[in-house]
Design an enzyme around this catalytic site. Structure first.
Site: not given
Ligand code: A2P
Length: 280
Positions: A43, A48, A73, A106, A194, A237, A242-243
């Protein structure tokens, strides 16, 4: 695991979020780790600033393009028929791909369109181009992001294609019940950006107690909760462990009781901002 969208296309149940992932080596390296870990859904967004880096990572992976679901987006300075055409062309160019799987508006109400309902017509015109882009094969699915029920209703006045998704700020801390209900009513998938409340729900004691029970982390519990609610979580992340661990949520199931406890945790961390009051 995949979820079927309202147009028949399938979307991988967990996506890899890249909001705040810096362009360049960080983005490239984290996409590489994500693809190796098994993510097949990335995403991003024009805003970004990392589309080109993601495009480079896509070139370097052995995973075939058709196995990867890519979302981008349209930013707030492109809300018009011609603007949307330009924005989509730019995203395709930056990502260096010939179609985007899912392309979203967006935000519903850019600052310059706030007065006298100008945003409504602008969204409708933007959507008119996105519908053409679907016909032309430039995008497979189209949707929206940060749309509250009144934004969606105004888009639906003229839309021929119902949005496939509405991507919103969605975690145990802010469950956006009215938006989710409205999405569900129109068979629109609620995508959760999030899903960890931007990292602000990770110290909560109730969540920790549940996580301990399943021998999982709070992040994994939050992502699992999101899946079981029928959402499409997009954890972000840039940290390899963590990913990997954020995708390792398919070997346990939260009980109804634990789901209820998590449902009651509203407000434990960051909450969504009101799209009508956004100043950009
Ligand atoms: P980082 O990218 O430095 O690893 P959200 O997806 O809700 O926006 O949350 C993203 C934030 O949470 C980032 O700051 C990210 O840090 C952090 N994060 C992501 N996954 C985990 C995890 N499994 N454990 C702890 N923090 C995490």
């Amino acid at each position: 695991m995949k979820i079927k969208l309202n147009n028949g296309y399938e979307i991988p149940a967990i996506g890899f979020g890249t909001w705040r992932t810096p362009a360049g080596d960080v983005a490239k390296a984290s996409i590489k780790v994500a693809l190796e870990a098994g993510y097949r859904h990335i995403d991003t967004a024009a805003m970004y600033g990392n589309e080109a880096s993601i495009g480079e990572a896509l070139k370097e992976t052995d995973v075939p393009r058709e196995e990867i679901f890519i979302t981008s987006k349209l930013w707030n300075d492109k809300h018009s028929y011609e603007g949307a055409k330009e924005a989509l062309a730019d995203s395709l160019k930056n990502l260096d791909i010939d179609y985007i799987d899912l392309y979203l508006i967006h935000w519903p109400v850019p600052k310059v369109l706030k007065d006298n309902d100008a945003w409504k017509r602008a969204n409708q015109e933007t959507w008119r181009y996105l519908e053409e882009a679907v016909e032309q094969g430039l995008v497979r699915s189209i949707g929206v992001s940060n749309f509250m029920p009144h934004h969606l209703d105004s888009l639906l006045e003229t839309a021929k294609i119902i949005p496939a998704t509405n991507q919103i700020y969605l975690s145990p801390s802010d469950q956006q019940d009215d938006v989710v209900r409205h999405n569900t009513k129109h068979n629109i998938l609620s995508q959760a950006y999030s899903p960890l409340g931007s990292g602000t729900i990770l110290e909560n004691e109730d969540l920790q107690a549940i996580a301990d029970k399943y021998n999982k982390s709070i992040a994994q519990v939050a992502i699992r909760w999101s899946l079981q609610k029928g959402f499409n979580p997009l954890p972000k992340s840039v940290t390899p462990e963590r990913i990997v661990s954020n995708l390792d949520v398919f070997d346990f199931e939260l009980t109804d009781e634990d789901m209820n406890v998590i449902d009651s945790l509203k407000g434990i961390g960051k909450e969504a901002s009101n799209p009508d009051e956004k100043d950009f």
